[in-house]
Scaffold this motif. Structure first.
Motif, PDB file in Angstrom:
ATOM      1  N   LYS A  93       7.760  44.732  -2.671  1.00 25.16           N
ATOM      2  CA  LYS A  93       6.651  43.834  -2.320  1.00 25.16           C
ATOM      3  C   LYS A  93       6.715  42.552  -3.149  1.00 25.16           C
ATOM      4  O   LYS A  93       6.524  41.456  -2.620  1.00 25.16           O
ATOM      5  N   ARG A  94       6.997  42.671  -4.445  1.00 26.95           N
ATOM      6  CA  ARG A  94       7.109  41.473  -5.282  1.00 26.95           C
ATOM      7  C   ARG A  94       8.264  40.589  -4.819  1.00 26.95           C
ATOM      8  O   ARG A  94       8.170  39.364  -4.866  1.00 26.95           O
ATOM      9  N   THR A  95       9.356  41.211  -4.356  1.00 25.70           N
ATOM     10  CA  THR A  95      10.489  40.432  -3.846  1.00 25.70           C
ATOM     11  C   THR A  95      10.055  39.636  -2.624  1.00 25.70           C
ATOM     12  O   THR A  95      10.322  38.430  -2.526  1.00 25.70           O
ATOM     13  N   TRP A  96       9.395  40.279  -1.670  1.00 25.97           N
ATOM     14  CA  TRP A  96       8.938  39.583  -0.461  1.00 25.97           C
ATOM     15  C   TRP A  96       7.937  38.481  -0.811  1.00 25.97           C
ATOM     16  O   TRP A  96       8.002  37.383  -0.260  1.00 25.97           O
ATOM     17  N   MET A  97       7.028  38.768  -1.733  1.00 23.98           N
ATOM     18  CA  MET A  97       6.047  37.747  -2.129  1.00 23.98           C
ATOM     19  C   MET A  97       6.748  36.551  -2.774  1.00 23.98           C
ATOM     20  O   MET A  97       6.409  35.404  -2.501  1.00 23.98           O
ATOM     21  N   GLY A  98       7.728  36.811  -3.623  1.00 18.98           N
ATOM     22  CA  GLY A  98       8.491  35.723  -4.232  1.00 18.98           C
ATOM     23  C   GLY A  98       9.261  34.926  -3.195  1.00 18.98           C
ATOM     24  O   GLY A  98       9.338  33.695  -3.266  1.00 18.98           O
ATOM     25  N   PHE A  99       9.826  35.622  -2.217  1.00 18.76           N
ATOM     26  CA  PHE A  99      10.533  34.963  -1.125  1.00 18.76           C
ATOM     27  C   PHE A  99       9.592  34.010  -0.385  1.00 18.76           C
ATOM     28  O   PHE A  99       9.933  32.847  -0.155  1.00 18.76           O
ATOM     29  N   HIS A 100       8.407  34.476  -0.033  1.00 20.58           N
ATOM     30  CA  HIS A 100       7.436  33.621   0.671  1.00 20.58           C
ATOM     31  C   HIS A 100       7.112  32.381  -0.149  1.00 20.58           C
ATOM     32  O   HIS A 100       7.029  31.276   0.391  1.00 20.58           O
ATOM     33  N   ARG A 101       6.948  32.551  -1.452  1.00 18.70           N
ATOM     34  CA  ARG A 101       6.599  31.423  -2.307  1.00 18.70           C
ATOM     35  C   ARG A 101       7.773  30.459  -2.477  1.00 18.70           C
ATOM     36  O   ARG A 101       7.574  29.248  -2.598  1.00 18.70           O
ATOM     37  N   ALA A 102       8.977  30.971  -2.470  1.00 22.94           N
ATOM     38  CA  ALA A 102      10.159  30.098  -2.531  1.00 22.94           C
ATOM     39  C   ALA A 102      10.252  29.248  -1.266  1.00 22.94           C
ATOM     40  O   ALA A 102      10.520  28.044  -1.333  1.00 22.94           O
ATOM     41  N   VAL A 103      10.022  29.868  -0.107  1.00 19.70           N
ATOM     42  CA  VAL A 103      10.029  29.123   1.157  1.00 19.70           C
ATOM     43  C   VAL A 103       8.940  28.052   1.129  1.00 19.70           C
ATOM     44  O   VAL A 103       9.193  26.891   1.450  1.00 19.70           O
ATOM     45  N   ALA A 104       7.746  28.437   0.726  1.00 21.56           N
ATOM     46  CA  ALA A 104       6.633  27.481   0.669  1.00 21.56           C
ATOM     47  C   ALA A 104       6.947  26.344  -0.295  1.00 21.56           C
ATOM     48  O   ALA A 104       6.655  25.177  -0.005  1.00 21.56           O
TER      49      ALA A 104
END
Length: 185
Positions: free
Chosen positions: A56-67
């Motif tokens: 979950k932390r990986t996916w959340m970090g991914f979303h924030r990197a895209v943003a």
């Protein structure tokens, strides 16, 4: 702009992205979620609860990197699997909805299963388990079926669609829904 390819595992998102990048006519960063997972080390003895938290932390970090890339003025091509409701809600909270082109990448189940067997790097049945969840929100700006259309033809269709994308976008329409109004994935 964020071109957001959403589909099950083995649906053809990466193949479309590979064909789309060179024909877009502008600078884009390709950010596939699998690349973020590949950057992570995970101890082999990690229990299921701790693994779920790491993922979950990986996916959340991914979303924030895209943003963050998009907020800095970069165009981004995203390859993702919205197989859990919270992932879509997180993206809706982070991305400027008018700048997102949401692309549904579909493929018939027999072809998904064939691709999984051929790849050998995914658990058997993963795509089948994701099918209903990934598209549960039901709204897209454009959809492609990689079971009947080549990745290159899907890429061309997306490229040709971009100058004519609708307003409001699918992300804008989804953002207007209350969180409870977005179907559970």
């Amino acid at each position: 702009m964020i071109i957001f390819l959403n589909g099950t595992s083995s649906s053809g998102k990466t193949s479309i992205a590979r064909e789309l990048l060179p024909i877009l006519g502008d600078t884009y960063f390709s950010l596939p979620v699998d690349a973020f997972h590949a950057m992570r080390t995970t101890p082999p003895d990690l229990g299921p609860d701790r693994l779920a938290d790491v993922l979950k932390r990986t996916w959340m970090g991914f979303h924030r990197a895209v943003a963050g890339m998009a907020a800095a003025g970069n165009n981004v091509l995203v390859d993702h699997v919205l197989s859990e409701r919270w992932r879509l809600l997180d993206c809706l909270a982070l991305f400027a909805p008018a700048d997102v082109v949401l692309v549904g990448v579909r493929c018939p189940l027999p072809e998904l299963e064939r691709r999984e067997r051929e790849r050998g790097d995914r658990p058997p049945g993963l795509a089948a388990r994701q099918m209903a969840q990934v598209h549960a929100h039901g709204l897209y700006d454009i959809e492609c079926d990689t079971g009947t259309t080549s990745a290159l033809d899907c890429a061309r269709r997306i490229r040709d669609f971009l100058p004519h994308r609708p307003t409001p976008t699918a992300f804008e329409r989804l953002k207007l829904l209350p969180p409870r109004g977005i179907p559970a994935a």
